[in-house]
Design a protein around this motif. Structure first.
Motif, PDB file in Angstrom:
ATOM      1  N   THR A 153       0.841  -1.198   0.000  1.00 20.54           N
ATOM      2  CA  THR A 153       0.000   0.000   0.000  1.00 20.54           C
ATOM      3  C   THR A 153       0.878   1.250   0.000  1.00 20.54           C
ATOM      4  O   THR A 153       2.037   1.217   0.361  1.00 20.54           O
ATOM      5  CB  THR A 153      -0.889   0.042   1.253  1.00 20.54           C
ATOM      6  OG1 THR A 153      -0.067  -0.164   2.397  1.00 20.54           O
ATOM      7  CG2 THR A 153      -1.964  -1.012   1.202  1.00 20.54           C
ATOM      8  N   VAL A 154       0.272   2.366  -0.415  1.00 20.58           N
ATOM      9  CA  VAL A 154       0.963   3.656  -0.431  1.00 20.58           C
ATOM     10  C   VAL A 154       0.548   4.419   0.822  1.00 20.58           C
ATOM     11  O   VAL A 154      -0.612   4.812   0.949  1.00 20.58           O
ATOM     12  CB  VAL A 154       0.596   4.458  -1.692  1.00 20.58           C
ATOM     13  CG1 VAL A 154       1.370   5.766  -1.731  1.00 20.58           C
ATOM     14  CG2 VAL A 154       0.868   3.639  -2.940  1.00 20.58           C
ATOM     15  N   PRO A 155       1.463   4.636   1.780  1.00 18.28           N
ATOM     16  CA  PRO A 155       1.085   5.152   3.099  1.00 18.28           C
ATOM     17  C   PRO A 155       0.394   6.512   3.074  1.00 18.28           C
ATOM     18  O   PRO A 155      -0.512   6.748   3.875  1.00 18.28           O
ATOM     19  CB  PRO A 155       2.431   5.278   3.833  1.00 18.28           C
ATOM     20  CG  PRO A 155       3.400   4.474   3.061  1.00 18.28           C
ATOM     21  CD  PRO A 155       2.901   4.372   1.665  1.00 18.28           C
ATOM     22  N   LEU A 156       0.802   7.404   2.157  1.00 17.80           N
ATOM     23  CA  LEU A 156       0.239   8.758   2.179  1.00 17.80           C
ATOM     24  C   LEU A 156      -1.143   8.837   1.550  1.00 17.80           C
ATOM     25  O   LEU A 156      -1.827   9.842   1.654  1.00 17.80           O
ATOM     26  CB  LEU A 156       1.177   9.732   1.462  1.00 17.80           C
ATOM     27  CG  LEU A 156       2.438  10.138   2.225  1.00 17.80           C
ATOM     28  CD1 LEU A 156       3.416  10.849   1.310  1.00 17.80           C
ATOM     29  CD2 LEU A 156       2.079  11.034   3.397  1.00 17.80           C
ATOM     30  N   MET A 157      -1.565   7.763   0.875  1.00 18.91           N
ATOM     31  CA  MET A 157      -2.871   7.803   0.207  1.00 18.91           C
ATOM     32  C   MET A 157      -3.955   7.235   1.111  1.00 18.91           C
ATOM     33  O   MET A 157      -3.699   6.385   1.958  1.00 18.91           O
ATOM     34  CB  MET A 157      -2.812   7.023  -1.105  1.00 18.91           C
ATOM     35  CG  MET A 157      -1.960   7.700  -2.140  1.00 18.91           C
ATOM     36  SD  MET A 157      -1.752   6.676  -3.587  1.00 18.91           S
ATOM     37  CE  MET A 157      -3.327   6.945  -4.407  1.00 18.91           C
ATOM     38  N   ARG A 196      -8.494   5.135  -1.739  1.00 20.94           N
ATOM     39  CA  ARG A 196      -7.655   5.282  -2.931  1.00 20.94           C
ATOM     40  C   ARG A 196      -6.713   4.088  -3.070  1.00 20.94           C
ATOM     41  O   ARG A 196      -6.463   3.594  -4.161  1.00 20.94           O
ATOM     42  CB  ARG A 196      -6.858   6.581  -2.866  1.00 20.94           C
ATOM     43  CG  ARG A 196      -7.688   7.806  -3.216  1.00 20.94           C
ATOM     44  CD  ARG A 196      -6.854   9.077  -3.202  1.00 20.94           C
ATOM     45  NE  ARG A 196      -7.678  10.235  -3.460  1.00 20.94           N
ATOM     46  CZ  ARG A 196      -7.958  10.696  -4.672  1.00 20.94           C
ATOM     47  NH1 ARG A 196      -7.441  10.106  -5.728  1.00 20.94           N
ATOM     48  NH2 ARG A 196      -8.735  11.736  -4.832  1.00 20.94           N
ATOM     49  N   PHE A 198      -8.555   0.841  -4.353  1.00 23.81           N
ATOM     50  CA  PHE A 198      -8.859   0.730  -5.779  1.00 23.81           C
ATOM     51  C   PHE A 198      -7.668   1.042  -6.672  1.00 23.81           C
ATOM     52  O   PHE A 198      -7.808   1.123  -7.885  1.00 23.81           O
ATOM     53  CB  PHE A 198     -10.023   1.651  -6.136  1.00 23.81           C
ATOM     54  CG  PHE A 198     -11.343   1.090  -5.693  1.00 23.81           C
ATOM     55  CD1 PHE A 198     -11.946   0.085  -6.422  1.00 23.81           C
ATOM     56  CD2 PHE A 198     -11.947   1.534  -4.539  1.00 23.81           C
ATOM     57  CE1 PHE A 198     -13.148  -0.456  -6.010  1.00 23.81           C
ATOM     58  CE2 PHE A 198     -13.148   0.996  -4.122  1.00 23.81           C
ATOM     59  CZ  PHE A 198     -13.753   0.000  -4.858  1.00 23.81           C
ATOM     60  N   LEU A 199      -6.488   1.219  -6.058  1.00 24.72           N
ATOM     61  CA  LEU A 199      -5.320   1.608  -6.841  1.00 24.72           C
ATOM     62  C   LEU A 199      -5.081   0.648  -8.004  1.00 24.72           C
ATOM     63  O   LEU A 199      -4.967  -0.551  -7.826  1.00 24.72           O
ATOM     64  CB  LEU A 199      -4.094   1.655  -5.928  1.00 24.72           C
ATOM     65  CG  LEU A 199      -2.819   2.208  -6.569  1.00 24.72           C
ATOM     66  CD1 LEU A 199      -3.069   3.570  -7.170  1.00 24.72           C
ATOM     67  CD2 LEU A 199      -1.715   2.279  -5.545  1.00 24.72           C
ATOM     68  N   GLY A 200      -5.012   1.219  -9.199  1.00 25.59           N
ATOM     69  CA  GLY A 200      -4.746   0.413 -10.387  1.00 25.59           C
ATOM     70  C   GLY A 200      -6.004  -0.125 -11.043  1.00 25.59           C
ATOM     71  O   GLY A 200      -5.984  -0.533 -12.194  1.00 25.59           O
ATOM     72  N   SER A 201      -7.140  -0.130 -10.313  1.00 30.16           N
ATOM     73  CA  SER A 201      -8.404  -0.622 -10.889  1.00 30.16           C
ATOM     74  C   SER A 201      -9.537   0.293 -10.455  1.00 30.16           C
ATOM     75  O   SER A 201     -10.559  -0.161  -9.966  1.00 30.16           O
ATOM     76  CB  SER A 201      -8.692  -2.038 -10.415  1.00 30.16           C
ATOM     77  OG  SER A 201      -7.519  -2.791 -10.349  1.00 30.16           O
ATOM     78  N   GLU A 202      -9.335   1.592 -10.625  1.00 31.13           N
ATOM     79  CA  GLU A 202     -10.293   2.573 -10.126  1.00 31.13           C
ATOM     80  C   GLU A 202     -11.616   2.505 -10.872  1.00 31.13           C
ATOM     81  O   GLU A 202     -11.633   2.393 -12.098  1.00 31.13           O
ATOM     82  CB  GLU A 202      -9.707   3.982 -10.256  1.00 31.13           C
ATOM     83  CG  GLU A 202      -8.497   4.259  -9.379  1.00 31.13           C
ATOM     84  CD  GLU A 202      -7.184   3.794  -9.995  1.00 31.13           C
ATOM     85  OE1 GLU A 202      -7.229   3.134 -11.050  1.00 31.13           O
ATOM     86  OE2 GLU A 202      -6.141   4.081  -9.412  1.00 31.13           O
ATOM     87  N   LEU A 244     -13.261   9.487 -11.499  1.00 29.82           N
ATOM     88  CA  LEU A 244     -13.415   8.501 -10.439  1.00 29.82           C
ATOM     89  C   LEU A 244     -14.838   8.531  -9.910  1.00 29.82           C
ATOM     90  O   LEU A 244     -15.413   9.596  -9.731  1.00 29.82           O
ATOM     91  CB  LEU A 244     -12.488   8.834  -9.270  1.00 29.82           C
ATOM     92  CG  LEU A 244     -11.001   8.602  -9.411  1.00 29.82           C
ATOM     93  CD1 LEU A 244     -10.326   8.964  -8.105  1.00 29.82           C
ATOM     94  CD2 LEU A 244     -10.733   7.161  -9.760  1.00 29.82           C
ATOM     95  N   VAL A 259     -16.110   8.422  -6.923  1.00 31.38           N
ATOM     96  CA  VAL A 259     -15.602   8.492  -5.547  1.00 31.38           C
ATOM     97  C   VAL A 259     -16.585   7.891  -4.555  1.00 31.38           C
ATOM     98  O   VAL A 259     -16.219   7.109  -3.674  1.00 31.38           O
ATOM     99  CB  VAL A 259     -15.282   9.952  -5.173  1.00 31.38           C
ATOM    100  CG1 VAL A 259     -14.823  10.056  -3.727  1.00 31.38           C
ATOM    101  CG2 VAL A 259     -14.212  10.515  -6.093  1.00 31.38           C
ATOM    102  N   ASP A 275     -13.154   5.805   8.976  1.00 29.82           N
ATOM    103  CA  ASP A 275     -13.012   6.862   7.989  1.00 29.82           C
ATOM    104  C   ASP A 275     -12.119   6.353   6.859  1.00 29.82           C
ATOM    105  O   ASP A 275     -10.914   6.243   7.029  1.00 29.82           O
ATOM    106  CB  ASP A 275     -12.382   8.078   8.684  1.00 29.82           C
ATOM    107  CG  ASP A 275     -12.159   9.224   7.722  1.00 29.82           C
ATOM    108  OD1 ASP A 275     -12.672   9.131   6.589  1.00 29.82           O
ATOM    109  OD2 ASP A 275     -11.487  10.181   8.103  1.00 29.82           O
ATOM    110  N   ARG A 277      -8.483  -6.079  -0.550  1.00 27.31           N
ATOM    111  CA  ARG A 277      -8.433  -5.592  -1.922  1.00 27.31           C
ATOM    112  C   ARG A 277      -8.222  -6.744  -2.890  1.00 27.31           C
ATOM    113  O   ARG A 277      -8.935  -6.869  -3.892  1.00 27.31           O
ATOM    114  CB  ARG A 277      -7.287  -4.582  -2.046  1.00 27.31           C
ATOM    115  CG  ARG A 277      -7.026  -4.130  -3.440  1.00 27.31           C
ATOM    116  CD  ARG A 277      -5.966  -3.065  -3.464  1.00 27.31           C
ATOM    117  NE  ARG A 277      -4.640  -3.604  -3.184  1.00 27.31           N
ATOM    118  CZ  ARG A 277      -3.567  -2.834  -3.019  1.00 27.31           C
ATOM    119  NH1 ARG A 277      -3.683  -1.523  -3.049  1.00 27.31           N
ATOM    120  NH2 ARG A 277      -2.401  -3.373  -2.805  1.00 27.31           N
TER     121      ARG A 277
END
Lengths: 293, 353
Positions: free
Chosen positions: A101-105, A109, A112-116, A127, A129, A149, A169
C-alpha cells in the motif's frame, strides 16, 4: 489461458501446482525440484528460515521469475507467467510485506489503486468516488475490519490493518489464489492475530491462501497443509492431521540437526556436555525456547 | 481451529477513539500553510505599501500578472513533484519554445497558429524525452533535467546566434494570425485595470489540474507513483507511463508560457526563462508539495505562485530596492516549509508510525 476468476473453483479442488520446479540464477540453485500444490478454500503454509528459498518461491508463484525447469500448472493446465500482471489476470494475487500500500494515500484510494471505478466518458471520465468509498468500507467490513473513515491515509493504520486492506483488496478483485509474503513478521502479537483472522476469512470465502512465514506458531493456527522449505529443497509436506505444533517448531528450529549436534557434544563430556543437554532439552520442548519469533 | 487471542477486534477500535475534528482535517490539507502565508504576505505588503495601490484592483492586476506565468508552470511542476520527480528544465523551456515559435514564424514562414501547434508538439517531445530518460536510466530526475536545462540553454544561444546573428528572434508579429493568437494568449482584460489573460489560463489550469489530481484515475496514479512506486507497480499502475506524461505536462505548460511571452513581447531573448525553474519549485513547495513526492496539491502551487507574485510587486510598491526580492523568496521558502512540516507533524501526531 485458463482464468481462475471466470467460475468459482469448488473447495478442495487443486487450483495451482508446481511440479519438480527448479530455479537457478547462474551457478546458484535457489530452488531444486520443488513440488507443491494448493487447494481452493484452504490455507497452505510454506515454512522456511532465511535463505531457504522462500522469496524465490514467491517470485516464481507470482510470475516475477519463470521456472528454469519443471511446470507450473493452474487448474491442471500448464501456464507460463512472464510478469505479475499475467498472474493477476489469472487470479493469482501477491501481497508483499511492505510493498502493498501507499502510506500517504487514503484507504479508499489504496483499495482501488490500479483498478479505479470510473463514471462518465471521454474527457469527462472520472473517479466514482462515492461508489469507491462505499465499496471499500463494505469490503473491509466483510473482512471484519471497521475503518471508521476511509479517507484517512493508510499510513495512519496499524501494520495489521494495512495488511488487511491489501488482503481485502486482493479478494475483492477476484483473487482465487492469495500469496502472502511474511504478513505477520513485522507485527506484534495482537496485530498478527488480526491478520491471521483475515487469512481464515479469505479461506472461508473460497480463496486458496499461500501463507509464507518463518513462524510455526502462526502457521499452525491457520494452516491446512504445511510445506517445509530448507536450502532450496522441499523437506516436508504435511497435512494438518499429520503434524503437531511441536514437530513444526522443531522442524523450523532445525531440530534434527541440533539433536545430532547435541549428541556429538555430549560424547565429548565436560562443560560442552551440560550445554548440549540444555540444547537437547530445548529442542525437544520447543515451547520453552525463547526465540521462536 | 484458528483460535484467536481474546477479543481480537478490541484493539483496532480502541486505536480509533481519537476523533479527528474538522479543524485538524483542514490543517492536514497540503495548501493550508500556504493559504495562511498568503494572507500574512498580503497584509504585510498592504501595510508597507507606499503607492496606496497594492490592495486595490490595480495592484491585484499587477501581481497576478507575474503570478500567472509562474502559476501556470508551477501547477504542472506540482503534479510532477507529487509524482515524485523534478523538472529543472521547465524554466529554460519557456525560452526554447518561444524561440521555436519565433523561428518557425520568421525563418520558416509559417502562420502563427500552425507554429503554435508545432511548438506544443516540440515541447511534448522534449518532455517525453526527459521522462523516458528518467524511467529508463533510473537516474535521479534532478540530474537528467539539469542536463536538459544546460543543453537547451546552450542550444538556445547557439542556434539563435547561428540563424539570426543576434541573441534574439524578433518580428514575430509579422506572422499570419498574430492578432487572433494574441487575443487568445496575450491580451489584456477589464479596462482600466488591465488584467492579463494569462490569469484566466492560470485559473483554468488550476481547476483542471485539481480535478485531474483528485477526481480521476490518472490523479490516483500520480499520488501512487510518487508515494511508493513499488506498491503502485504491484497494484498494476503503469508507473513509467504516468511519469512520462507528467514530464510532458511540465514541458507543455512551459511552452504555453513561452508562447504567451513571445506573443506579448513580439520577440524572444535566447536567455528567456532561465532561472525560473526554481521559482516554480518554490511555488509548489510553499504550496505544500513534499519534496519526496506523494503529497501536495495544485491549489497549493497556485497559492504559492500568488505569494511570489505579491512579494515581487509588493517590494516594488513599498519603494524598496527590488534587488531584495530574492532574499524574500529565500525566506518565504524556508518559513513555508518549516510551517508546513510543523503543521503536518502536529496534525498527524500519534497517527503515523
Amino acid at each position: 489461458m485458463t482464468t481462475l476468476s471466470e467460475a468459482p473453483v469448488p473447495t478442495g479442488e487443486k487450483i495451482l501446482e508446481l511440479k519438480d520446479v527448479s530455479k537457478s540464477f547462474g551457478s546458484v540453485i535457489a530452488l531444486r525440484d520443488i513440488s507443491l500444490h494448493v487447494e481452493a478454500g484452504s490455507v497452505t503454509c510454506v515454512l522456511g528460515d532465511n535463505g531457504a528459498g522462500k522469496s524465490t518461491l514467491i517470485k516464481t508463484l507470482s510470475g516475477v521469475h519463470e521456472p528454469s525447469t519443471g511446470t507450473y500448472e493452474v487448474l491442471r493446465k500448464p501456464v507460463r507467467l512472464s510478469s505479475p500482471r499475467d498472474a493477476l489476470a489469472l487470479g493469482i494475487a501477491t501481497v508483499y510485506q511492505d510493498l502493498a500500500t501507499v502510506p500517504l494515500m487514503s484507504v479508499w484510494r489504496n483499495f482501488f489503486l490500479g483498478s479505479e471505478p470510473t463514471t462518465g466518458f471521454g474527457p469527462l471520465r472520472r473517479l466514482d468516488v462515492k461508489k469507491a468509498k462505499q465499496i471499500a468500507r463494505d469490503e473491509l467490513l466483510r473482512m471484519g475490519i471497521d475503518i471508521r473513515d476511509v479517507d484517512q491515509p493508510v499510513g495512519t493504520l496499524s501494520g495489521g490493518e494495512r495488511q488487511a486492506v491489501a488482503i481485502a483488496r486482493a479478494v475483492y478483485f477476484g483473487a482465487k489464489v492469495l500469496i502472502l509474503d511474511e504478513p505477520t513478521s513485522a507485527l506484534g502479537v495482537k496485530q498478527s492475530g488480526v491478520v491471521l483472522k483475515y487469512i481464515v476469512q479469505a479461506k472461508e470465502r473460497g480463496v486458496a491462501v499461500i501463507f509464507i512465514t518463518h513462524n510455526p506458531h502462526h502457521a499452525y493456527l491457520v494452516g491446512d497443509r504445511f510445506f517445509l522449505l530448507n536450502r532450496g529443497r522441499m523437506m516436508e509436506n504435511w497435512t494438518r492431521d499429520e503434524v503437531d505444533l511441536d514437530s513444526l517448531v522443531k522442524a523450523m528450529a532445525g531440530g534434527a540437526e541440533l539433536e545430532a549436534l547435541a549428541h556429538e557434544l555430549e560424547s565429548l563430556g565436560g562443560a560442552a556436555a551440560s550445554a548440549a543437554e540444555e540444547v537437547a532439552d530445548v529442542v525437544s520442548h520447543p515451547t520453552r525456547g525463547e526465540d521462536t519469533r | 481451529m484458528a483460535t484467536m487471542p481474546a477479543s481480537p477486534a478490541a484493539p483496532s477500535s480502541d486505536e480509533r477513539l481519537a476523533r479527528t475534528g474538522p479543524a485538524t482535517r483542514i490543517m492536514r490539507r497540503p495548501e493550508f500553510g500556504a493559504a495562511i502565508g498568503a494572507i500574512v504576505v498580503f497584509v504585510l505588503f498592504a501595510l508597507v505599501d507606499s503607492t496606496g495601490k497594492f490592495a486595490s484592483l490595480d495592484g491585484i492586476a499587477r501581481w497576478t500578472d507575474s503570478a500567472a506565468t509562474i502559476g501556470i508552470v508551477a501547477v504542472a511542476v506540482a503534479l510532477l513533484m507529487i509524482g515524485g520527480e523534478f523538472d529543472l528544465s521547465a524554466g529554460v523551456m519557456i525560452g526554447t519554445t518561444g524561440l521555436v515559435l519565433g523561428l518557425l514564424v520568421t525563418e520558416v514562414g509559417l502562420g502563427i497558429w500552425p507554429a503554435i501547434l508545432l511548438t506544443f508538439v516540440f515541447a511534448a517531445a522534449v518532455g517525453a524525452m526527459n521522462g523516458w530518460l528518467v524511467v529508463k536510466t533510473r537516474l535521479p530526475s534532478f540530474i537528467v533535467t539539469l542536463a536538459t536545462f544546460f543543453s537547451l540553454q546552450g542550444i538556445n544561444l547557439g542556434v539563435t546566434k547561428l540563424i539570426t546573428g543576434t541573441v534574439r528572434v524578433a518580428g514575430i508579429d509579422r506572422g499570419a494570425g498574430f492578432d487572433s493568437a494574441r487575443a487568445v494568449f496575450a491580451t489584456d482584460l477589464w479596462e482600466p485595470y488591465r488584467f492579463r489573460i494569462a490569469v484566466i489560463w492560470w485559473i483554468a489550469f488550476t481547476v483542471i489540474a485539481t480535478w485531474l489530481l483528485t477526481r480521476t484515475q490518472f490523479g490516483n496514479w500520480i499520488f501512487a507513483v510518487g508515494g511508493d512506486a513499488n506498491a503502485a507497480r504491484n497494484s498494476g499502475v503503469p508507473v513509467h507511463r504516468t511519469k512520462i506524461f507528467l514530464f510532458m505536462g511540465t514541458a507543455m505548460s512551459a511552452a504555453l508560457v513561452g508562447i504567451m511571452t513571445a506573443l506579448r513581447l513580439r520577440s524572444v531573448q535566447a536567455g528567456q526563462g532561465v532561472g525560473q525553474e526554481f521559482t516554480f519549485i518554490i511555488a509548489a513547495v510553499v504550496g505544500g508539495c513534499l519534496l519526496t513526492g506523494g503529497f501536495g496539491s495544485a491549489i497549493g502551487a497556485t497559492v504559492g505562485a500568488s505569494i511570489i507574485g505579491m512579494a515581487f510587486i509588493g517590494i516594488a510598491f513599498a519603494g524598496w530596492n527590488t534587488d531584495w526580492s530574492f532574499l524574500f523568496l529565500g525566506l518565504i521558502l524556508f518559513m513555508a516549509v518549516m510551517v508546513n512540516t510543523l503543521i503536518s507533524r502536529r496534525a498527524s501526531a500519534g497517527a503515523t508510525k
